[in-house]
Design an enzyme around this catalytic site. Structure first.
Site, PDB file in Angstrom:
ATOM      1  N   LYS A   1      25.266   8.667  -0.228  1.00 42.03           N
ATOM      2  CA  LYS A   1      26.491   8.242  -1.266  1.00 42.03           C
ATOM      3  C   LYS A   1      27.513   7.353  -0.855  1.00 42.03           C
ATOM      4  O   LYS A   1      27.634   7.147   0.645  1.00 42.03           O
ATOM      5  CB  LYS A   1      27.066   9.225  -2.041  1.00 42.03           C
TER       6      LYS A   1
ATOM      7  N   TYR B   1      21.382   9.974 -13.373  1.00 44.03           N
ATOM      8  CA  TYR B   1      22.117  11.336 -13.513  1.00 44.03           C
ATOM      9  C   TYR B   1      21.934  11.690 -15.110  1.00 44.03           C
ATOM     10  O   TYR B   1      22.901  12.685 -15.257  1.00 44.03           O
ATOM     11  CB  TYR B   1      23.375  11.377 -13.039  1.00 44.03           C
TER      12      TYR B   1
ATOM     13  N   ARG C   1      17.322  20.171   1.165  1.00 42.25           N
ATOM     14  CA  ARG C   1      18.386  20.724   0.700  1.00 42.25           C
ATOM     15  C   ARG C   1      19.050  21.546   1.690  1.00 42.25           C
ATOM     16  O   ARG C   1      20.217  21.785   1.533  1.00 42.25           O
ATOM     17  CB  ARG C   1      17.959  21.773  -0.610  1.00 42.25           C
TER      18      ARG C   1
ATOM     19  N   THR D   1      26.239  22.012  -2.571  1.00 44.07           N
ATOM     20  CA  THR D   1      26.760  20.845  -3.334  1.00 44.07           C
ATOM     21  C   THR D   1      28.252  20.545  -3.078  1.00 44.07           C
ATOM     22  O   THR D   1      28.848  19.621  -2.695  1.00 44.07           O
ATOM     23  CB  THR D   1      26.630  20.970  -4.730  1.00 44.07           C
TER      24      THR D   1
ATOM     25  N   ARG E   1      26.802  18.128   4.440  1.00 42.11           N
ATOM     26  CA  ARG E   1      27.993  17.989   3.666  1.00 42.11           C
ATOM     27  C   ARG E   1      29.205  18.856   4.332  1.00 42.11           C
ATOM     28  O   ARG E   1      30.305  18.269   4.226  1.00 42.11           O
ATOM     29  CB  ARG E   1      27.669  18.660   2.250  1.00 42.11           C
TER      30      ARG E   1
ATOM     31  N   ASN F   1      30.160  13.870  -2.062  1.00 45.66           N
ATOM     32  CA  ASN F   1      29.664  14.939  -1.181  1.00 45.66           C
ATOM     33  C   ASN F   1      28.433  14.402  -0.310  1.00 45.66           C
ATOM     34  O   ASN F   1      27.620  15.031  -0.005  1.00 45.66           O
ATOM     35  CB  ASN F   1      29.149  16.083  -2.087  1.00 45.66           C
TER      36      ASN F   1
ATOM     37  N   HIS G   1      22.562  13.082  -2.001  1.00 46.48           N
ATOM     38  CA  HIS G   1      21.987  13.615  -3.159  1.00 46.48           C
ATOM     39  C   HIS G   1      20.502  13.927  -2.453  1.00 46.48           C
ATOM     40  O   HIS G   1      20.017  13.015  -1.657  1.00 46.48           O
ATOM     41  CB  HIS G   1      22.137  12.854  -4.278  1.00 46.48           C
TER      42      HIS G   1
ATOM     43  N   GLU H   1      12.570  11.127  -9.698  1.00 54.49           N
ATOM     44  CA  GLU H   1      13.577  10.311  -9.059  1.00 54.49           C
ATOM     45  C   GLU H   1      12.961   9.148  -7.872  1.00 54.49           C
ATOM     46  O   GLU H   1      13.558   8.152  -8.196  1.00 54.49           O
ATOM     47  CB  GLU H   1      14.478  11.363  -8.211  1.00 54.49           C
TER      48      GLU H   1
HETATM   49  P1  CMP Z   1      24.572  15.710  -6.428  1.00 49.90           P
HETATM   50  O1  CMP Z   1      23.289  16.595  -5.820  1.00 49.90           O
HETATM   51  O2  CMP Z   1      24.277  14.129  -6.345  1.00 49.90           O
HETATM   52  O3  CMP Z   1      23.943  15.916  -8.082  1.00 49.90           O
HETATM   53  C1  CMP Z   1      25.070  15.999  -9.117  1.00 49.90           C
HETATM   54  C2  CMP Z   1      26.475  15.672  -8.646  1.00 49.90           C
HETATM   55  O4  CMP Z   1      27.402  15.944  -9.609  1.00 49.90           O
HETATM   56  C3  CMP Z   1      26.449  16.648  -7.467  1.00 49.90           C
HETATM   57  O5  CMP Z   1      25.754  16.163  -6.420  1.00 49.90           O
HETATM   58  C4  CMP Z   1      28.216  16.367  -7.154  1.00 49.90           C
HETATM   59  O6  CMP Z   1      28.548  15.443  -6.437  1.00 49.90           O
HETATM   60  C5  CMP Z   1      28.569  16.223  -8.654  1.00 49.90           C
HETATM   61  N1  CMP Z   1      29.345  17.352  -9.228  1.00 49.90           N
HETATM   62  C6  CMP Z   1      30.731  16.983  -9.538  1.00 49.90           C
HETATM   63  N2  CMP Z   1      31.091  18.403 -10.118  1.00 49.90           N
HETATM   64  C7  CMP Z   1      30.191  19.001 -10.082  1.00 49.90           C
HETATM   65  C8  CMP Z   1      30.013  20.566 -10.362  1.00 49.90           C
HETATM   66  N3  CMP Z   1      30.848  21.279 -10.968  1.00 49.90           N
HETATM   67  N4  CMP Z   1      28.553  21.080 -10.247  1.00 49.90           N
HETATM   68  C9  CMP Z   1      27.642  20.406  -9.933  1.00 49.90           C
HETATM   69  N5  CMP Z   1      27.702  19.035  -9.519  1.00 49.90           N
HETATM   70  C10 CMP Z   1      28.960  18.333  -9.461  1.00 49.90           C
END
Ligand code: CMP
Length: 139
Positions: free
Chosen positions: A11, A51, A87, A93, A104, A114, A117, A128
């Site tokens: 990211k 997304y 993962r 996350t 992360r 973060n 992805h 994807e």
């Molecule tokens: P990612 O794995 O890219 O998938 C969706 C993204 O939304 C997640 O990482 C986070 O960077 C972002 N995000 C922000 N707030 C939340 C939340 N409350 N729960 C999950 N994802 C979130």
């Protein structure tokens, strides 16, 4: 165990910190191969569609704003159990919950910024990967 492919995005926060190489090393040193890779500046349309599953979530607009705030590096990772492996290597996350030694934990600042992805299932990995890469770009 099955050989799988999964989508990974480095990211904008991690790209601007100059840790692309360190993140790729985490994948390669754990046995995930880079089957495709490109650097890209996402449009709002790209990020919103990618997304789309989160469109109704309260964080959707912030997520799109963040993902278009700078270039990203998009990869197809391939290896045994690649979806779950990726993962595990990424960590939770929210970096506050991410285990020591995960990407992360080591490189991310917040749940929005973060660092990476990764696809959350084999089915979503397929969707994807097709969103960003044609067959002839995957080796
Ligand atoms: P990612 O794995 O890219 O998938 C969706 C993204 O939304 C997640 O990482 C986070 O960077 C972002 N995000 C922000 N707030 C939340 C939340 N409350 N729960 C999950 N994802 C979130």
């Amino acid at each position: 165990m099955a050989i799988e492919q999964t989508l990974s995005i480095i990211k904008p926060d991690a790209v601007s910190k100059g840790v692309i190489g360190q993140i790729i090393d985490r994948f390669e040193s754990k046995g995930l191969r880079i089957a495709a890779m490109k650097k890209s500046q996402l449009s709002r349309e790209d990020a919103g569609e990618f997304y789309g599953i989160h469109r109704e979530r309260p964080f959707f607009n912030d997520l799109v704003d963040f993902m278009v705030s700078g270039p990203v590096v998009i990869m197809v990772l391939e290896g045994e159990n690649a979806v779950v492996e990726n993962r595990v290597i990424m960590g939770a996350t929210n970096p506050k919950d991410a285990a020591k030694g995960t990407i992360r934990h080591d490189f991310a600042d917040s749940i929005d910024a973060n660092a990476v992805h990764g696809s959350d299932s084999i089915e979503n990995a397929d969707i994807e990967i097709k969103f960003f890469f044609s067959k002839r770009e995957i080796h």
